[in-house]
Design a protein around this motif. Structure first.
Motif, PDB file in Angstrom:
ATOM      1  N   TYR A 165       0.948  -1.221   0.058  1.00  0.00           N
ATOM      2  CA  TYR A 165      -0.066  -0.130   0.028  1.00  0.00           C
ATOM      3  C   TYR A 165       0.829   1.033   0.042  1.00  0.00           C
ATOM      4  N   TYR A 188      -8.107   1.226  13.457  1.00  0.00           N
ATOM      5  CA  TYR A 188      -8.415   0.776  12.066  1.00  0.00           C
ATOM      6  C   TYR A 188      -9.930   1.358  11.805  1.00  0.00           C
ATOM      7  N   THR A 193     -11.912  -0.088   5.281  1.00  0.00           N
ATOM      8  CA  THR A 193     -11.238  -0.354   4.088  1.00  0.00           C
ATOM      9  C   THR A 193     -12.549   0.092   3.166  1.00  0.00           C
ATOM     10  N   PRO A 201      -8.741  -0.449  -3.234  1.00  0.00           N
ATOM     11  CA  PRO A 201      -8.968  -0.739  -1.979  1.00  0.00           C
ATOM     12  C   PRO A 201      -7.955   0.400  -1.041  1.00  0.00           C
ATOM     13  N   THR A 202      -8.538   0.893  -0.110  1.00  0.00           N
ATOM     14  CA  THR A 202      -7.923   2.000   0.561  1.00  0.00           C
ATOM     15  C   THR A 202      -8.269   1.850   2.028  1.00  0.00           C
ATOM     16  N   ALA A 203      -7.100   1.702   2.753  1.00  0.00           N
ATOM     17  CA  ALA A 203      -7.543   1.371   4.229  1.00  0.00           C
ATOM     18  C   ALA A 203      -6.959   2.531   4.865  1.00  0.00           C
ATOM     19  N   GLU A 212      -4.408   7.210   4.973  1.00  0.00           N
ATOM     20  CA  GLU A 212      -5.034   6.446   4.049  1.00  0.00           C
ATOM     21  C   GLU A 212      -3.826   5.554   3.288  1.00  0.00           C
TER      22      GLU A 212
END
Length: 190
Positions: free
Chosen positions: A24, A138, A141, A149-151, A186
């Motif tokens: 990421y 957290y 996502t 996909p972004t966390a 992010e």
């Protein structure tokens, strides 16, 4: 025999794809790394670093094997007061000319609750490296406008700036020794 070997190789390749490592990158448009110090014990002065970079690498969906790296350009320090920013970059504090970056590399990312973690690692500021532990939430996502996909994470912690040789004691400078750290970040899959 050949069929058994072929099935074994196929199973191995399938298992490797299941545990593929995901890398990421920091979504710099949705990231802020800031700090807060008290001024003579009566108010909080906040700031951030405008130029930052970070990566997260993990195989597990719950991120418990994540490795996180982070860097900030000390010359990008911003407290919304030019005079103070110049002072913080000077040899009296960060000495940005000699130590232009601060960095962090994780050593563990342990789950402590459904959405909470302890992030341990080594932080280097002003040429001094020390172990540090951050609290992490957290936030989930999502597939963002980038179509990937972004966390999202909120990271908080504290450190003593004198442990890194940054500035003088609060008694003489008016700046608290303890600095609160907060990041909203992010990470997007690449």
């Amino acid at each position: 025999m050949k069929k058994t070997i072929l099935l074994g190789i196929t199973a191995l390749l399938c298992s490797l794809s299941v545990v593929a490592q995901h890398k990421y990158l920091l979504d710099k448009y949705h990231a802020r790394v800031g700090f807060s110090a008290t001024h003579f014990g009566i108010s909080h002065v906040e700031g951030n670093f405008k130029t930052i970079d970070a990566t997260l690498t993990a195989k597990k969906a719950d991120f418990t094997d994540a490795v996180i790296t982070f860097t900030a350009d000390v010359n990008s320090i911003n407290t919304d007061v030019d005079y103070r920013d110049k002072d913080l970059k000077s040899a009296g504090y960060f000495n940005a000319e000699k130590y232009p970056t601060l960095s962090f590399k994780s050593t563990s990312f342990k789950k402590t609750g459904p959405k909470s973690y302890k992030l341990a690692g080594n932080i280097t500021i002003h040429g001094v490296t020390k172990a540090i532990v951050f609290n992490v939430i957290y936030n989930g996502t999502a597939v963002t406008a980038m179509k990937k996909p972004t966390a999202g994470f909120t990271i908080t912690g504290k450190l003593n700036r004198l442990d890194f040789g940054v500035g003088t004691a609060a008694v003489s400078s008016g700046v608290s020794n303890e600095i609160e750290l907060r990041a909203n970040i992010e990470f997007t899959v690449i």
